[in-house]
Motif scaffolding. Structure first.
Motif, PDB file in Angstrom:
ATOM      1  N   ALA A 327     -12.298  -0.676  -6.797  1.00 46.05           N
ATOM      2  CA  ALA A 327     -10.812   0.837  -6.811  1.00 46.05           C
ATOM      3  C   ALA A 327     -11.260   1.452  -6.184  1.00 46.05           C
ATOM      4  N   LYS A 328     -12.182   1.508  -5.592  1.00 44.11           N
ATOM      5  CA  LYS A 328     -12.325   2.833  -4.646  1.00 44.11           C
ATOM      6  C   LYS A 328     -11.968   1.735  -3.204  1.00 44.11           C
ATOM      7  N   ARG A 330      -8.703   0.025  -3.574  1.00 40.04           N
ATOM      8  CA  ARG A 330      -7.593  -0.095  -3.889  1.00 40.04           C
ATOM      9  C   ARG A 330      -6.634   1.397  -4.247  1.00 40.04           C
ATOM     10  N   GLU A 331      -7.670   2.805  -4.392  1.00 38.46           N
ATOM     11  CA  GLU A 331      -7.128   3.840  -4.224  1.00 38.46           C
ATOM     12  C   GLU A 331      -7.144   4.281  -2.730  1.00 38.46           C
ATOM     13  N   ASN A 334      -3.654   3.577  -1.627  1.00 36.75           N
ATOM     14  CA  ASN A 334      -3.154   4.860  -2.193  1.00 36.75           C
ATOM     15  C   ASN A 334      -2.332   5.851  -1.279  1.00 36.75           C
ATOM     16  N   TYR A 335      -3.054   6.383  -0.264  1.00 40.01           N
ATOM     17  CA  TYR A 335      -3.449   7.496   0.742  1.00 40.01           C
ATOM     18  C   TYR A 335      -2.277   7.132   1.352  1.00 40.01           C
ATOM     19  N   TYR A 393      -4.164  12.431 -13.537  1.00 39.70           N
ATOM     20  CA  TYR A 393      -4.025  11.573 -12.657  1.00 39.70           C
ATOM     21  C   TYR A 393      -2.384  12.015 -11.851  1.00 39.70           C
ATOM     22  N   GLN A 553      -3.667   4.116 -14.743  1.00 42.44           N
ATOM     23  CA  GLN A 553      -3.383   4.893 -13.995  1.00 42.44           C
ATOM     24  C   GLN A 553      -4.898   5.284 -13.501  1.00 42.44           C
ATOM     25  N   TRP A 554      -6.377   5.964 -13.502  1.00 44.40           N
ATOM     26  CA  TRP A 554      -7.283   5.954 -13.019  1.00 44.40           C
ATOM     27  C   TRP A 554      -8.223   4.573 -12.142  1.00 44.40           C
ATOM     28  N   ASN A 555      -7.360   3.010 -12.616  1.00 41.64           N
ATOM     29  CA  ASN A 555      -8.169   1.785 -11.712  1.00 41.64           C
ATOM     30  C   ASN A 555      -7.192   1.532 -10.944  1.00 41.64           C
ATOM     31  N   PHE A 556      -5.952   2.518 -10.818  1.00 39.12           N
ATOM     32  CA  PHE A 556      -5.434   1.862  -9.080  1.00 39.12           C
ATOM     33  C   PHE A 556      -4.418   0.950  -9.216  1.00 39.12           C
TER      34      PHE A 556
END
Length: 606
Positions: A327-328, A330-331, A334-335, A393, A553-556
């Protein structure tokens, strides 16, 4: 809705009491999955229609891509536009209610209040297009056909239905193996009834090269394979005078013309090749809706506000792919999406960032979890990201300048925590030495407009995202085969958390294309199953919906894109519409062609 007497009377159990001997029987003409019904039993028509609308004229739509068959339920190929609606459903849900259904093929409903069985009376006037009656035997056949040859998510979703049996020609019974209100009601409400005499000797999973026998207001009367398909209003349509159809289905013909390119399709609309276009691209809306036909008043351009629940569009990860399992990672990706710059430079500041899977509803998770949310999340607290409980989020924000140094620093930190580092400006796996490279699969070339800035920002982070454009047929096949890394896709609008979320998110449906992200997560399974169990508890459903939103949301599972709370509608000016628009739809099925207006247009658009 009326409650009948108990099934056990003077020691005699009625034939309907095969399960739940002490259950009451509820008899009704309306099935409501959520809330209460708006319309009484004797209503004449929906509030948002003109009951005196004329049946006249033709409407033509533009459609992207191509098609190769007429079977909406085939396991391969792409079905022609509109083929999903050629069969009537047992009941019909209007566009001004969330989950209420009124009589169509089924005229009356009985069910036990323990939800172990349900019976439907079939309207004896119901007919398929070839004149043969629609019977309870067709309903039972439909269930068996879907369960044995249909899509896998159907078999999983309805696995608790023990049997669907024709008790007579016009009474069908659904028996459950365990009490399950939502599945029982769902089958009764929305099943599209197949003609047994047509399908019994055909393979349901195979494409059809000829139009099948249908039952709805329209039937296919002409087509050019892959290019166009034409539907004609059935003047002998058996249900045209039912309350659910009064004021609807007002075009004598409906045609879909196919185009391989959206820009070409827009120019075709402006030239008069089709009638209605709902625009999703702000740049087109602002710059391209001009020309002689606009100047002459032939084409009308409107922005129609709405407060509908919004679908969650995004760049969706296939989290079964090795590079996206963390997930990191994937997060971090997102940036790379700079919405603020895109909105200013590509979207004319008209779009809003999507942040929820229940956007524009009460179920959107905002702020920190309430006490009720904490209660429903408590059993899975150790299975969800810690930030579900400590942070609200919000997708990454930028200053809109196009410079994302701060976002890049945050992303690089996340990549490093996930085992990736920059080597010679390439994001590299610290253990394997493999570069971080993936493919974005698309079929609409217009997606490239906003995929390319995303791609450039990823490049600055050392990540190589290739953009692969394929035709619609290949796209659908690869989606079904889960042969993709990332797609630009959507999760359809959820006005409330219904049991249908099982199909989209629950791991039991991982083999279906509805679980696009490939989620296999015990916390998501738990929440979707609890949602299915608690459809009659509004307070708990509110907490469960918001809780699920937070976990997603927090699992991206995607890089969220944007939404627009207006319809951008351009039409050749020949249509009239009712004064009232349905709350949850644009309501084109209630429009009609004005002969007076049409007479003022060039001949081919009348």
């Amino acid at each position: 809705m009326k409650i009948l007497t108990q099934l056990v009377l003077s020691g005699v159990i009625t034939a309907s009491a095969s399960f739940g001997a002490y259950a009451d029987v509820i008899e009704t003409t309306t099935l409501v999955g959520f809330g209460t019904a708006k319309y009484p039993e004797n209503f004449s028509h929906f509030d948002y229609v003109n009951p005196n609308a004329p049946k006249y004229g033709k409407v033509t739509y533009g459609q992207m891509g191509t098609y190769d068959n007429f079977n909406r339920y085939a396991s391969r190929g792409v079905a022609a536009a509109g083929t999903g609606q050629i069969y009537d459903t047992l009941m019909y849900s209007p566009s001004d209610e969330i989950d209420a259904y009124y009589p169509l093929i089924a005229s009356n409903v009985r069910y036990s209040d323990d939800y172990m069985w349900l019976e439907l009376d079939i309207n004896p006037k119901a007919r398929f297009h070839d004149g043969k009656p629609i019977t309870a035997h067709d309903v039972a056949f439909t269930f068996d056909k879907f369960m044995t040859e249909g899509v896998p998510q159907y078999r999983s979703y309805y696995k608790d239905i023990k049997s669907v049996t024709a008790l007579s020609d016009y009474v069908v019974r659904i028996d459950m193996s365990a009490p399950e209100r939502e599945k029982l009601f769902s089958f009764a409400q929305s099943t599209r009834v197949l003609p047994k005499h047509y399908w019994q000797d055909r393979k349901f999973s195979e494409p059809l090269t000829e139009p099948p026998v249908g039952s709805s207001a329209y039937q296919i009367t002409d087509y050019k394979p892959g290019q166009s398909v034409t539907y004609t209003l059935d003047k002998n349509y058996w249900a045209k005078d039912l309350p659910v159809n009064i004021g609807r289905n007002n075009f004598e013909q409906v045609q879909y013309d196919y185009y391989r390119d959206d820009t070409v399709m827009l120019e075709a609309f402006k030239a008069g090749e089709f009638d209605i276009r709902i625009e999703s691209e702000p740049k087109f809306w602002e710059n391209s809706y001009t020309g002689a036909n606009f100047d002459k008043g032939y084409i009308k351009k409107e922005v129609i506000p709405h407060q509908q629940p919004q679908q969650a569009d995004g760049f969706v990860f296939n989290i079964q792919a090795d590079m996206f399992k963390d997930a990191k990672v994937r997060e971090a990706i997102n940036y790379a999406l700079d919405f603020e710059w895109m909105n200013k430079n590509l979207f004319y500041n008209e779009n809003s960032r999507t942040r929820s899977y229940f956007q524009n509803t009460d179920y959107e998770a905002t702020g920190l979890p309430s006490d009720a949310e904490l209660e429903v999340l408590a059993p899975i607290k150790d299975k969800v990201p810690a930030r579900v409980f400590s942070e609200a989020y919000q997708p990454p924000r930028t200053d809109g300048s196009g410079r994302i140094r701060s976002q890049k620093r945050t992303a690089l930190k996340l990549f490093k925590e996930a085992g990736w580092e920059l080597k010679d400006k390439v994001m590299t796996n610290s253990k394997t030495g493999e570069p971080l490279s993936f493919e974005l699969l698309i079929y609409n070339p217009n997606v490239e407009t906003y995929a390319i800035p995303f791609q450039k920002n990823l490049k600055q982070m050392g990540v190589d995202m290739k953009i692969r454009t394929v035709d619609r047929t290949q796209y659908v096949k690869r989606l079904r085969d889960r042969d993709f890394d990332m797609v630009s896709s959507r999760f359809f609008a959820n006005p409330y958390p219904s049991s249908s979320l099982m199909i989209v998110w629950n791991s039991k449906f991982i083999d279906s294309t509805y679980n696009t992200a490939g989620v296999i997560d015990p916390a998501v399974d738990y929440l979707t199953e609890e949602i299915a169990k608690n459809q009659q508890d509004p307070d708990k459903l509110l907490a469960l919906g918001r809780g699920l939103d937070r976990v997603l949301q927090w699992n991206f599972y995607m890089v969220p894109q944007w939404h627009y709370s207006n319809y951008r509608v351009a039409t050749w000016d020949k249509f009239e519409r009712p004064e009232v628009r349905p709350e949850y739809d644009l309501g084109i099925d209630t429009w009609w062609v004005s002969q007076e207006k049409a007479a003022k247009l060039p001949e081919k658009r009348r």
